[in-house]
Design a protein around this motif. Structure first.
Motif, PDB file in Angstrom:
ATOM      1  N   ARG A 149       0.821  -1.217   0.000  1.00 53.03           N
ATOM      2  CA  ARG A 149       0.000   0.000   0.000  1.00 53.03           C
ATOM      3  C   ARG A 149       0.854   1.265   0.000  1.00 53.03           C
ATOM      4  NH1 ARG A 149      -3.252  -3.088   3.657  1.00 53.03           N
ATOM      5  NH2 ARG A 149      -2.305  -2.053   5.443  1.00 53.03           N
ATOM      6  N   ALA A 150       2.050   1.179   0.576  1.00 54.63           N
ATOM      7  CA  ALA A 150       2.958   2.328   0.593  1.00 54.63           C
ATOM      8  C   ALA A 150       3.654   2.526  -0.742  1.00 54.63           C
ATOM      9  CB  ALA A 150       3.993   2.163   1.701  1.00 54.63           C
ATOM     10  N   ASP A 151       3.401   1.625  -1.695  1.00 51.20           N
ATOM     11  CA  ASP A 151       3.969   1.714  -3.038  1.00 51.20           C
ATOM     12  C   ASP A 151       5.497   1.657  -3.010  1.00 51.20           C
ATOM     13  OD1 ASP A 151       3.562   1.783  -5.785  1.00 51.20           O
ATOM     14  OD2 ASP A 151       3.757   3.963  -5.905  1.00 51.20           O
ATOM     15  N   LEU A 152       6.042   0.835  -2.117  1.00 50.61           N
ATOM     16  CA  LEU A 152       7.488   0.650  -2.099  1.00 50.61           C
ATOM     17  C   LEU A 152       7.924  -0.105  -3.346  1.00 50.61           C
ATOM     18  CD1 LEU A 152       8.259  -0.371   1.604  1.00 50.61           C
ATOM     19  CD2 LEU A 152       8.067   1.920   0.601  1.00 50.61           C
ATOM     20  N   VAL A 153       9.136   0.165  -3.787  1.00 51.50           N
ATOM     21  CA  VAL A 153       9.664  -0.518  -4.974  1.00 51.50           C
ATOM     22  C   VAL A 153       9.913  -1.985  -4.631  1.00 51.50           C
ATOM     23  CG1 VAL A 153      11.585  -0.636  -6.602  1.00 51.50           C
ATOM     24  CG2 VAL A 153      10.719   1.596  -5.832  1.00 51.50           C
ATOM     25  N   GLU A 154       9.329  -2.883  -5.420  1.00 52.61           N
ATOM     26  CA  GLU A 154       9.488  -4.323  -5.249  1.00 52.61           C
ATOM     27  C   GLU A 154       9.432  -4.744  -3.775  1.00 52.61           C
ATOM     28  OE1 GLU A 154      11.490  -6.441  -8.836  1.00 52.61           O
ATOM     29  OE2 GLU A 154      13.010  -5.204  -7.876  1.00 52.61           O
ATOM     30  N   PRO A 155       8.260  -4.623  -3.153  1.00 55.98           N
ATOM     31  CA  PRO A 155       8.152  -4.973  -1.736  1.00 55.98           C
ATOM     32  C   PRO A 155       8.440  -6.432  -1.431  1.00 55.98           C
ATOM     33  CG  PRO A 155       5.981  -4.665  -2.711  1.00 55.98           C
ATOM     34  CD  PRO A 155       6.975  -4.194  -3.719  1.00 55.98           C
ATOM     35  N   ASN A 156       8.392  -7.292  -2.458  1.00 56.00           N
ATOM     36  CA  ASN A 156       8.707  -8.705  -2.239  1.00 56.00           C
ATOM     37  C   ASN A 156      10.188  -9.018  -2.424  1.00 56.00           C
ATOM     38  OD1 ASN A 156       8.404  -8.243  -5.045  1.00 56.00           O
ATOM     39  ND2 ASN A 156       8.083 -10.426  -5.425  1.00 56.00           N
ATOM     40  N   ALA A 157      11.012  -7.996  -2.651  1.00 58.41           N
ATOM     41  CA  ALA A 157      12.456  -8.219  -2.764  1.00 58.41           C
ATOM     42  C   ALA A 157      13.039  -8.499  -1.381  1.00 58.41           C
ATOM     43  CB  ALA A 157      13.141  -6.999  -3.383  1.00 58.41           C
ATOM     44  N   MET A 158      13.930  -9.485  -1.314  1.00 59.39           N
ATOM     45  CA  MET A 158      14.587  -9.792  -0.046  1.00 59.39           C
ATOM     46  C   MET A 158      16.048 -10.148  -0.311  1.00 59.39           C
ATOM     47  SD  MET A 158      12.849 -13.498   0.851  1.00 59.39           S
ATOM     48  CE  MET A 158      13.232 -14.977  -0.111  1.00 59.39           C
ATOM     49  N   VAL A 159      16.894  -9.797   0.632  1.00 55.88           N
ATOM     50  CA  VAL A 159      18.320 -10.104   0.528  1.00 55.88           C
ATOM     51  C   VAL A 159      18.536 -11.496   1.112  1.00 55.88           C
ATOM     52  CG1 VAL A 159      20.654  -9.432   1.173  1.00 55.88           C
ATOM     53  CG2 VAL A 159      18.925  -7.672   0.733  1.00 55.88           C
ATOM     54  N   LEU A 160      18.971 -12.405   0.265  1.00 60.15           N
ATOM     55  CA  LEU A 160      19.177 -13.795   0.661  1.00 60.15           C
ATOM     56  C   LEU A 160      20.650 -14.021   0.984  1.00 60.15           C
ATOM     57  CD1 LEU A 160      18.079 -16.777   0.806  1.00 60.15           C
ATOM     58  CD2 LEU A 160      18.884 -16.982  -1.560  1.00 60.15           C
ATOM     59  N   ALA A 161      20.916 -14.522   2.176  1.00 57.56           N
ATOM     60  CA  ALA A 161      22.287 -14.817   2.603  1.00 57.56           C
ATOM     61  C   ALA A 161      22.477 -16.322   2.717  1.00 57.56           C
ATOM     62  CB  ALA A 161      22.583 -14.153   3.941  1.00 57.56           C
ATOM     63  N   THR A 162      23.582 -16.806   2.147  1.00 64.54           N
ATOM     64  CA  THR A 162      23.937 -18.220   2.223  1.00 64.54           C
ATOM     65  C   THR A 162      25.425 -18.326   2.534  1.00 64.54           C
ATOM     66  OG1 THR A 162      24.458 -18.357  -0.142  1.00 64.54           O
ATOM     67  CG2 THR A 162      22.185 -18.833   0.509  1.00 64.54           C
ATOM     68  N   ALA A 163      25.879 -19.541   2.787  1.00 63.51           N
ATOM     69  CA  ALA A 163      27.308 -19.805   2.958  1.00 63.51           C
ATOM     70  C   ALA A 163      27.621 -21.137   2.304  1.00 63.51           C
ATOM     71  CB  ALA A 163      27.698 -19.831   4.433  1.00 63.51           C
ATOM     72  N   ASP A 164      28.842 -21.255   1.793  1.00 64.36           N
ATOM     73  CA  ASP A 164      29.210 -22.524   1.162  1.00 64.36           C
ATOM     74  C   ASP A 164      29.707 -23.510   2.214  1.00 64.36           C
ATOM     75  OD1 ASP A 164      31.855 -21.868   1.761  1.00 64.36           O
ATOM     76  OD2 ASP A 164      32.364 -21.291  -0.287  1.00 64.36           O
ATOM     77  N   ALA A 165      30.166 -24.651   1.781  1.00 65.72           N
ATOM     78  CA  ALA A 165      30.578 -25.713   2.704  1.00 65.72           C
ATOM     79  C   ALA A 165      31.755 -25.298   3.574  1.00 65.72           C
ATOM     80  CB  ALA A 165      30.922 -26.976   1.918  1.00 65.72           C
ATOM     81  N   GLU A 166      32.543 -24.319   3.105  1.00 68.72           N
ATOM     82  CA  GLU A 166      33.685 -23.834   3.881  1.00 68.72           C
ATOM     83  C   GLU A 166      33.318 -22.643   4.766  1.00 68.72           C
ATOM     84  OE1 GLU A 166      34.165 -24.672   0.450  1.00 68.72           O
ATOM     85  OE2 GLU A 166      34.714 -26.580   1.383  1.00 68.72           O
TER      86      GLU A 166
END
Length: 217
Positions: A42-59
């Motif tokens: 409703r606030a008309d934010l740009v791409e409100p479904n965007a999220m920063v995804l953090a991962t790590a590898d096996a090391e």
């Protein structure tokens, strides 16, 4: 040094857009997320479904990138990607991830952390059918996260895929593409407040029981 860099120490915003207390919190994390997501829309934010995804590898080497959330419910938060991508390699190796919805326009963020699982094939197929044809073809054409010679090589790959499916009414789901679900162990709702005394309320799961905790900012 640029003027902007010189000004960095003095760049700050007084967060006064709202507050968050236990009495106003929804009964579950996903209901609260729905409330805040609806407000972001409703606030008309740009791409409100965007999220920063953090991962790590096996090391343990971390990586982060922005992806689009394509669904959430009591089971978790879902996004779709190439299963041969760098992020998918990380997820297969560690089976954990974190994601942040950065709703800066509302001085809010939501932080999700938990284990991951692939979504069911039927769920992937349902979402795939909603994608534009161009996005479908792009998913076939791109060897995501691999080194490519140049932009022309990508375009050539797309051209080949366009020819391959030129007569197809529907583009099938690639075998290397699908969804991941983050099954939360914790979900933190962060509301900016004046003097950096922000409100931080966290839903935390122990076994199958959820508790709500207030965290110091």
């Amino acid at each position: 040094m640029s003027e902007a860099n010189v000004a960095l120490p003095s760049m700050r915003v007084s967060y006064e857009a709202g507050a968050l207390d236990e009495s106003s919190l929804a009964a579950t994390w996903h209901e609260q997320l729905q409330l805040w997501f609806d407000e972001a829309v409703r606030a008309d934010l740009v791409e409100p479904n965007a999220m920063v995804l953090a991962t790590a590898d096996a090391e343990g080497v971390p990586s982060s990138r922005t992806v689009l959330c394509k669904g959430f419910d009591e089971r978790g938060v879902v996004f779709f990607t190439n299963y041969t991508s760098a992020k998918s390699h990380d997820l297969k190796a560690t089976r954990v991830a974190a994601a942040t919805f950065p709703w800066l326009g509302l001085q809010r963020q939501v932080n999700v952390r938990g284990t991951v699982e692939k979504v069911e094939t039927a769920e992937t197929a349902e979402y795939w059918g909603e994608r534009p044809r161009g996005s479908q073809l792009g998913a076939w054409a791109s060897p995501q996260s691999r080194v490519v010679a140049n932009r022309a090589a990508l375009q050539a790959s797309l051209t080949g895929i366009e020819r391959r499916f030129a007569e197809a009414e529907k583009v099938p789901v690639p075998p290397h593409w699908g969804g991941w679900r983050i099954r939360p162990e914790s979900v933190e709702f962060w509301q900016g407040r004046p003097d950096r005394l922000h409100d931080r309320l966290r839903f935390r799961r122990t076994n199958d029981l959820w508790t709500v905790e207030r965290l110091a900012p």
